[in-house]
Motif scaffolding. Sequence first.
Motif, PDB file in Angstrom:
ATOM      1  N   LYS A  53       0.848  -1.192   0.000  1.00 18.58           N
ATOM      2  CA  LYS A  53       0.000   0.000   0.000  1.00 18.58           C
ATOM      3  C   LYS A  53       0.880   1.237   0.000  1.00 18.58           C
ATOM      4  CE  LYS A  53      -4.280  -1.190   2.259  1.00 18.58           C
ATOM      5  NZ  LYS A  53      -5.101  -0.963   3.433  1.00 18.58           N
ATOM      6  N   GLY A  54       0.482   2.184  -0.786  1.00 24.54           N
ATOM      7  CA  GLY A  54       1.176   3.466  -0.756  1.00 24.54           C
ATOM      8  C   GLY A  54       2.477   3.511  -1.530  1.00 24.54           C
ATOM      9  N   ILE A  55       2.774   2.505  -2.366  1.00 24.39           N
ATOM     10  CA  ILE A  55       4.045   2.498  -3.097  1.00 24.39           C
ATOM     11  C   ILE A  55       4.150   3.726  -4.009  1.00 24.39           C
ATOM     12  CG2 ILE A  55       3.391   1.104  -5.107  1.00 24.39           C
ATOM     13  CD1 ILE A  55       6.522   0.386  -3.173  1.00 24.39           C
TER      14      ILE A  55
ATOM     15  N   HIS B 135      22.099   8.594  -1.987  1.00 27.82           N
ATOM     16  CA  HIS B 135      21.396   7.390  -2.425  1.00 27.82           C
ATOM     17  C   HIS B 135      19.965   7.489  -1.918  1.00 27.82           C
ATOM     18  CE1 HIS B 135      25.256   5.506  -3.366  1.00 27.82           C
ATOM     19  NE2 HIS B 135      25.680   6.054  -2.241  1.00 27.82           N
ATOM     20  N   VAL B 136      19.018   7.109  -2.757  1.00 22.28           N
ATOM     21  CA  VAL B 136      17.604   7.121  -2.385  1.00 22.28           C
ATOM     22  C   VAL B 136      17.055   5.727  -2.613  1.00 22.28           C
ATOM     23  CG1 VAL B 136      15.327   8.096  -2.888  1.00 22.28           C
ATOM     24  CG2 VAL B 136      17.348   9.517  -3.125  1.00 22.28           C
ATOM     25  N   ALA B 137      16.259   5.266  -1.663  1.00 20.95           N
ATOM     26  CA  ALA B 137      15.623   3.955  -1.811  1.00 20.95           C
ATOM     27  C   ALA B 137      14.247   3.997  -1.167  1.00 20.95           C
ATOM     28  CB  ALA B 137      16.473   2.876  -1.140  1.00 20.95           C
ATOM     29  N   ILE B 138      13.366   3.154  -1.665  1.00 23.34           N
ATOM     30  CA  ILE B 138      12.087   2.962  -0.993  1.00 23.34           C
ATOM     31  C   ILE B 138      12.061   1.543  -0.455  1.00 23.34           C
ATOM     32  CG2 ILE B 138      10.826   4.709  -2.297  1.00 23.34           C
ATOM     33  CD1 ILE B 138       9.606   2.470  -3.967  1.00 23.34           C
TER      34      ILE B 138
ATOM     35  N   ASP C 263      10.158   3.663   4.593  1.00 29.09           N
ATOM     36  CA  ASP C 263       9.423   3.777   3.328  1.00 29.09           C
ATOM     37  C   ASP C 263      10.255   4.531   2.308  1.00 29.09           C
ATOM     38  OD1 ASP C 263       7.251   2.362   4.282  1.00 29.09           O
ATOM     39  OD2 ASP C 263       6.088   4.145   4.795  1.00 29.09           O
ATOM     40  N   VAL C 264      10.891   5.618   2.764  1.00 28.70           N
ATOM     41  CA  VAL C 264      11.827   6.371   1.925  1.00 28.70           C
ATOM     42  C   VAL C 264      13.106   6.542   2.734  1.00 28.70           C
ATOM     43  CG1 VAL C 264      12.275   8.524   0.689  1.00 28.70           C
ATOM     44  CG2 VAL C 264       9.941   7.627   0.798  1.00 28.70           C
TER      45      VAL C 264
ATOM     46  N   LYS D   8       2.220   7.294   5.295  1.00 29.54           N
ATOM     47  CA  LYS D   8       0.927   6.662   5.551  1.00 29.54           C
ATOM     48  C   LYS D   8      -0.097   7.332   4.652  1.00 29.54           C
ATOM     49  CE  LYS D   8       2.716   4.147   8.715  1.00 29.54           C
ATOM     50  NZ  LYS D   8       3.461   3.071   8.132  1.00 29.54           N
ATOM     51  N   ASN D   9      -0.812   6.510   3.902  1.00 36.31           N
ATOM     52  CA  ASN D   9      -1.796   7.003   2.947  1.00 36.31           C
ATOM     53  C   ASN D   9      -3.101   6.238   3.151  1.00 36.31           C
ATOM     54  OD1 ASN D   9      -3.092   8.160   0.793  1.00 36.31           O
ATOM     55  ND2 ASN D   9      -1.948   7.058  -0.763  1.00 36.31           N
ATOM     56  N   TYR D  10      -3.952   6.752   4.013  1.00 27.56           N
ATOM     57  CA  TYR D  10      -5.242   6.125   4.277  1.00 27.56           C
ATOM     58  C   TYR D  10      -6.314   7.106   3.846  1.00 27.56           C
ATOM     59  CZ  TYR D  10      -2.665   2.725   7.022  1.00 27.56           C
ATOM     60  OH  TYR D  10      -1.800   1.751   7.414  1.00 27.56           O
ATOM     61  N   GLU D  11      -7.305   6.631   3.120  1.00 25.95           N
ATOM     62  CA  GLU D  11      -8.276   7.538   2.512  1.00 25.95           C
ATOM     63  C   GLU D  11      -9.161   8.274   3.506  1.00 25.95           C
ATOM     64  OE1 GLU D  11     -10.394   5.658  -0.631  1.00 25.95           O
ATOM     65  OE2 GLU D  11      -8.562   4.977  -1.599  1.00 25.95           O
ATOM     66  N   SER D  12      -9.568   7.625   4.589  1.00 21.34           N
ATOM     67  CA  SER D  12     -10.581   8.279   5.411  1.00 21.34           C
ATOM     68  C   SER D  12     -10.213   8.421   6.879  1.00 21.34           C
ATOM     69  CB  SER D  12     -11.889   7.502   5.308  1.00 21.34           C
ATOM     70  OG  SER D  12     -11.704   6.199   5.815  1.00 21.34           O
ATOM     71  N   LYS D  13      -9.157   7.828   7.317  1.00 23.20           N
ATOM     72  CA  LYS D  13      -8.858   7.799   8.739  1.00 23.20           C
ATOM     73  C   LYS D  13      -7.927   8.939   9.139  1.00 23.20           C
ATOM     74  CE  LYS D  13      -7.406   4.818  12.408  1.00 23.20           C
ATOM     75  NZ  LYS D  13      -7.144   3.499  12.854  1.00 23.20           N
ATOM     76  N   ASN D  14      -8.335   9.702  10.147  1.00 19.80           N
ATOM     77  CA  ASN D  14      -7.465  10.729  10.716  1.00 19.80           C
ATOM     78  C   ASN D  14      -6.623  10.089  11.803  1.00 19.80           C
ATOM     79  OD1 ASN D  14      -8.559  12.656   9.045  1.00 19.80           O
ATOM     80  ND2 ASN D  14     -10.141  13.230  10.509  1.00 19.80           N
TER      81      ASN D  14
END
Length: 158
Positions: free
Chosen positions: A12-14, A38-41, A46-47, A61-67
């Motif tokens: 999720k969130g890639i 150097h950069v990696a995921i 995550d980054v 974190k990428n959640y559509e509706s949750k605060n």
Amino acid sequence: MDINRDPSDKHKGIKLQKLRAIKLAFDTIIDNPKAQFHVAIESGGDVFIYSDNRKFIEENKNYESKNFSFFSNQILNTLVYFLDYWLKDSVEKSPNVIFSFYSTNSISKEYSTDKVKNLNIKLPKKPILELLKNKEWSIENDLITICKKVILEEYEKQ
């Protein structure tokens, strides 16, 4: 004992991770056009950006509706990960290790729960994440003590 930090099967969130990696790479170049980095995921966070003078680790974190509040599982899990990483850092807990949390979600206020009662915490008037973001760690809001109690309890749990 190591805490399992393998990425989920769904990744999720890639897309967000890739976008954040690109943005942070450009920020590094803008700060120092001659920088070597150097950069990696999904490697050390995550980054992950490693350059001449710092390690930058970001969780996304990428959640559509949750605060999120400070007590949200996603927040606590990330803070435990950062603490665990820092304790095991081969640069001996270097001040040049920077941890970042990026989310598309809004901040919500913490509520009085069993956790709050068990840890004997008096919640501040504003959301804890907002206070942290704005670096408002005054004695009146007891932010450092609250964070310490919550993070250490969660670290022991994991």
